[in-house]
Motif scaffolding. Structure first.
Motif, mmCIF file in Angstrom:
data_model
loop_
_atom_site.group_PDB
_atom_site.id
_atom_site.type_symbol
_atom_site.label_atom_id
_atom_site.label_comp_id
_atom_site.label_asym_id
_atom_site.label_seq_id
_atom_site.Cartn_x
_atom_site.Cartn_y
_atom_site.Cartn_z
ATOM 1 N N ALA A 74 0.854 -1.189 0.000
ATOM 2 C CA ALA A 74 0.000 0.000 0.000
ATOM 3 C C ALA A 74 0.887 1.235 0.000
ATOM 4 O O ALA A 74 1.795 1.361 0.828
ATOM 5 C CB ALA A 74 -0.916 0.014 1.214
ATOM 6 N N HIS A 75 0.618 2.138 -0.946
ATOM 7 C CA HIS A 75 1.339 3.406 -0.990
ATOM 8 C C HIS A 75 0.672 4.356 0.001
ATOM 9 O O HIS A 75 -0.515 4.648 -0.112
ATOM 10 C CB HIS A 75 1.305 3.994 -2.400
ATOM 11 C CG HIS A 75 2.065 5.265 -2.526
ATOM 12 N ND1 HIS A 75 1.448 6.479 -2.688
ATOM 13 C CD2 HIS A 75 3.399 5.526 -2.482
ATOM 14 C CE1 HIS A 75 2.371 7.426 -2.760
ATOM 15 N NE2 HIS A 75 3.547 6.881 -2.640
ATOM 16 N N ALA A 76 1.426 4.829 0.976
ATOM 17 C CA ALA A 76 0.856 5.694 2.010
ATOM 18 C C ALA A 76 0.980 7.170 1.640
ATOM 19 O O ALA A 76 0.058 7.943 1.878
ATOM 20 C CB ALA A 76 1.541 5.428 3.350
ATOM 21 N N GLY A 77 2.090 7.570 1.094
ATOM 22 C CA GLY A 77 2.301 8.978 0.784
ATOM 23 C C GLY A 77 3.767 9.240 0.531
ATOM 24 O O GLY A 77 4.520 8.321 0.211
ATOM 25 N N ALA A 78 4.167 10.479 0.685
ATOM 26 C CA ALA A 78 5.562 10.861 0.467
ATOM 27 C C ALA A 78 5.941 11.954 1.446
ATOM 28 O O ALA A 78 5.083 12.640 1.990
ATOM 29 C CB ALA A 78 5.764 11.343 -0.971
ATOM 30 N N MET A 79 7.229 12.083 1.676
ATOM 31 C CA MET A 79 7.719 13.142 2.553
ATOM 32 C C MET A 79 8.980 13.738 1.956
ATOM 33 O O MET A 79 9.749 13.048 1.284
ATOM 34 C CB MET A 79 8.008 12.600 3.945
ATOM 35 C CG MET A 79 9.196 11.673 4.012
ATOM 36 S SD MET A 79 9.488 11.037 5.651
ATOM 37 C CE MET A 79 9.352 9.291 5.307
ATOM 38 N N HIS A 80 9.171 15.022 2.175
ATOM 39 C CA HIS A 80 10.416 15.688 1.837
ATOM 40 C C HIS A 80 11.233 15.740 3.115
ATOM 41 O O HIS A 80 10.792 16.302 4.117
ATOM 42 C CB HIS A 80 10.144 17.084 1.288
ATOM 43 C CG HIS A 80 9.533 17.064 -0.067
ATOM 44 N ND1 HIS A 80 8.170 17.079 -0.276
ATOM 45 C CD2 HIS A 80 10.107 16.997 -1.297
ATOM 46 C CE1 HIS A 80 7.928 17.037 -1.563
ATOM 47 N NE2 HIS A 80 9.072 16.986 -2.211
ATOM 48 N N GLU A 91 15.550 15.712 -1.683
ATOM 49 C CA GLU A 91 15.142 14.320 -1.429
ATOM 50 C C GLU A 91 13.653 14.196 -1.101
ATOM 51 O O GLU A 91 13.125 14.893 -0.243
ATOM 52 C CB GLU A 91 15.960 13.730 -0.275
ATOM 53 C CG GLU A 91 15.631 12.268 -0.021
ATOM 54 C CD GLU A 91 16.507 11.624 1.024
ATOM 55 O OE1 GLU A 91 16.404 10.406 1.209
ATOM 56 O OE2 GLU A 91 17.306 12.338 1.660
ATOM 57 N N ILE A 92 13.015 13.260 -1.798
ATOM 58 C CA ILE A 92 11.645 12.868 -1.496
ATOM 59 C C ILE A 92 11.676 11.372 -1.191
ATOM 60 O O ILE A 92 12.377 10.607 -1.852
ATOM 61 C CB ILE A 92 10.681 13.193 -2.654
ATOM 62 C CG1 ILE A 92 9.234 12.874 -2.256
ATOM 63 C CG2 ILE A 92 11.083 12.480 -3.938
ATOM 64 C CD1 ILE A 92 8.201 13.391 -3.245
ATOM 65 N N ILE A 93 10.950 10.972 -0.152
ATOM 66 C CA ILE A 93 10.891 9.561 0.233
ATOM 67 C C ILE A 93 9.445 9.094 0.116
ATOM 68 O O ILE A 93 8.545 9.679 0.720
ATOM 69 C CB ILE A 93 11.413 9.341 1.668
ATOM 70 C CG1 ILE A 93 12.856 9.834 1.788
ATOM 71 C CG2 ILE A 93 11.327 7.856 2.033
ATOM 72 C CD1 ILE A 93 13.451 9.660 3.176
ATOM 73 N N HIS A 94 9.235 8.045 -0.652
ATOM 74 C CA HIS A 94 7.918 7.452 -0.845
ATOM 75 C C HIS A 94 7.683 6.416 0.247
ATOM 76 O O HIS A 94 8.548 5.569 0.494
ATOM 77 C CB HIS A 94 7.823 6.808 -2.230
ATOM 78 C CG HIS A 94 8.129 7.767 -3.336
ATOM 79 N ND1 HIS A 94 7.171 8.576 -3.903
ATOM 80 C CD2 HIS A 94 9.305 8.077 -3.949
ATOM 81 C CE1 HIS A 94 7.729 9.321 -4.840
ATOM 82 N NE2 HIS A 94 9.024 9.049 -4.886
ATOM 83 N N ILE A 95 6.530 6.469 0.899
ATOM 84 C CA ILE A 95 6.215 5.595 2.024
ATOM 85 C C ILE A 95 5.304 4.463 1.561
ATOM 86 O O ILE A 95 4.234 4.709 0.990
ATOM 87 C CB ILE A 95 5.515 6.370 3.152
ATOM 88 C CG1 ILE A 95 6.360 7.564 3.595
ATOM 89 C CG2 ILE A 95 5.193 5.451 4.327
ATOM 90 C CD1 ILE A 95 5.610 8.545 4.487
ATOM 91 N N TYR A 96 5.724 3.231 1.820
ATOM 92 C CA TYR A 96 4.914 2.054 1.513
ATOM 93 C C TYR A 96 4.741 1.203 2.763
ATOM 94 O O TYR A 96 5.655 1.103 3.581
ATOM 95 C CB TYR A 96 5.579 1.196 0.429
ATOM 96 C CG TYR A 96 5.398 1.738 -0.959
ATOM 97 C CD1 TYR A 96 4.323 1.349 -1.752
ATOM 98 C CD2 TYR A 96 6.293 2.665 -1.482
ATOM 99 C CE1 TYR A 96 4.149 1.855 -3.027
ATOM 100 C CE2 TYR A 96 6.131 3.181 -2.756
ATOM 101 C CZ TYR A 96 5.054 2.767 -3.515
ATOM 102 O OH TYR A 96 4.878 3.281 -4.774
#
Length: 197
Positions: free
Chosen positions: A107-113, A121-126
Motif C-alpha cells: 500500500a502506498h501511504a504517501g511521500a515526505m520531503h 530528497e523525497i521519500i515514498h512511504i509504503y
C-alpha cells in the motif's frame, strides 16, 4: 491559494560537488522583494521507506551504523531510487535485499520531503504485509541487523529518543493513524514480475 509573493526565482546555478549519487549546488535566486540571495542544496535521486507488518502484529526494523552521525540507528527498511525506477519496485527490491522478506500486499501511504531547506530528497512511504521470509541479499559493504518490535515498543522508542530517524518517525505517525483507523490504506496484491500499484 496564490503563492507568488513567496516564490524565489533561480537566476544562476553552480555545481559545487558531483558525488557518486549526490550533487551539491549553489544557486543565486531573486527574492520576492527583488533582492538576491544564494541557496546551497543537495540534489538527491529520491528514496523509498517500507513499513513491514508481520502477521502477528510486530514490525520489521533494522539497526544500522550511520557514519555521518556516528551511531547505530533503528530504522524502517529503506533505499534510494535508481534512475527511472518505479518507487514500488524499489521498495520491493530493498525489502528483499535488506531483510529477506517479500510481501503479498503493498500500500502506498504517501511521500515526505526529508530536509526541505537543503535537499531535494523525497521519500515514498509504503506499507507491506503478508510477509514471507527468504534469504537477504545485502549489497557489498552493507552491514545491518534485522529486528522486530511491537508498535507499542516503537512508539516508546520514538518518545524516549531511541529512534530519532526522521523517516522512521514519520512512518510511525502513519502507523499510529492506520492502526487507530483514522487513516486508511489501499492494499494491492503484489504481481510477480510486475510493479502495479
Amino acid at each position: 491559494m496564490d503563492d507568488a509573493h513567496l516564490k524565489e526565482e533561480g537566476t544562476a546555478s553552480e555545481l559545487l560537488l558531483q558525488g557518486n549519487f549526490l550533487r551539491a549546488m549553489r544557486d543565486t535566486v531573486r527574492l520576492p522583494d527583488g533582492h538576491t540571495a544564494t541557496r546551497e542544496y543537495v540534489v538527491h535521486p529520491g528514496a523509498v521507506v517500507i513499513v513491514p507488518l508481520l502477521d502477528d502484529g510486530r514490525l520489521v526494523l533494522e539497526r544500522q551504523y550511520r557514519y555521518p552521525i556516528g551511531r547505530v540507528m533503528t530504522e524502517f527498511p529503506a533505499g534510494k531510487l535508481d534512475a527511472g525506477e518505479d518507487p514500488l519496485v524499489c521498495g520491493q527490491r530493498e525489502l528483499l535485499e535488506e531483510t529477506g522478506y517479500t510481501a503479498r500486499e503493498w500500500a502506498h501511504a504517501g511521500a515526505m520531503h526529508l530536509a526541505v531547506a537543503y535537499s531535494t530528497e523525497i521519500i515514498h512511504i509504503y506499507f507491506a504485509r503478508g510477509l514471507s521470509l527468504g534469504d537477504r541479499q545485502l549489497d557489498h559493504g552493507e552491514f545491518l541487523d534485522v529486528i522486530s518490535a511491537t508498535p507499542q515498543e516503537l512508539f516508546g522508542w520514538c518518545r524516549d529518543g531511541t529512534v530519532t530517524d526522521a523517516k522512521t518517525q514519520t512512518c510511525t505517525l502513519w502507523l499510529q493513524n492506520v492502526l487507530s483507523g483514522a487513516w486508511t490504506l489501499q492494499w494491492d496484491a503484489h504481481v510477480p514480475g510486475g510493479a502495479g500499484r
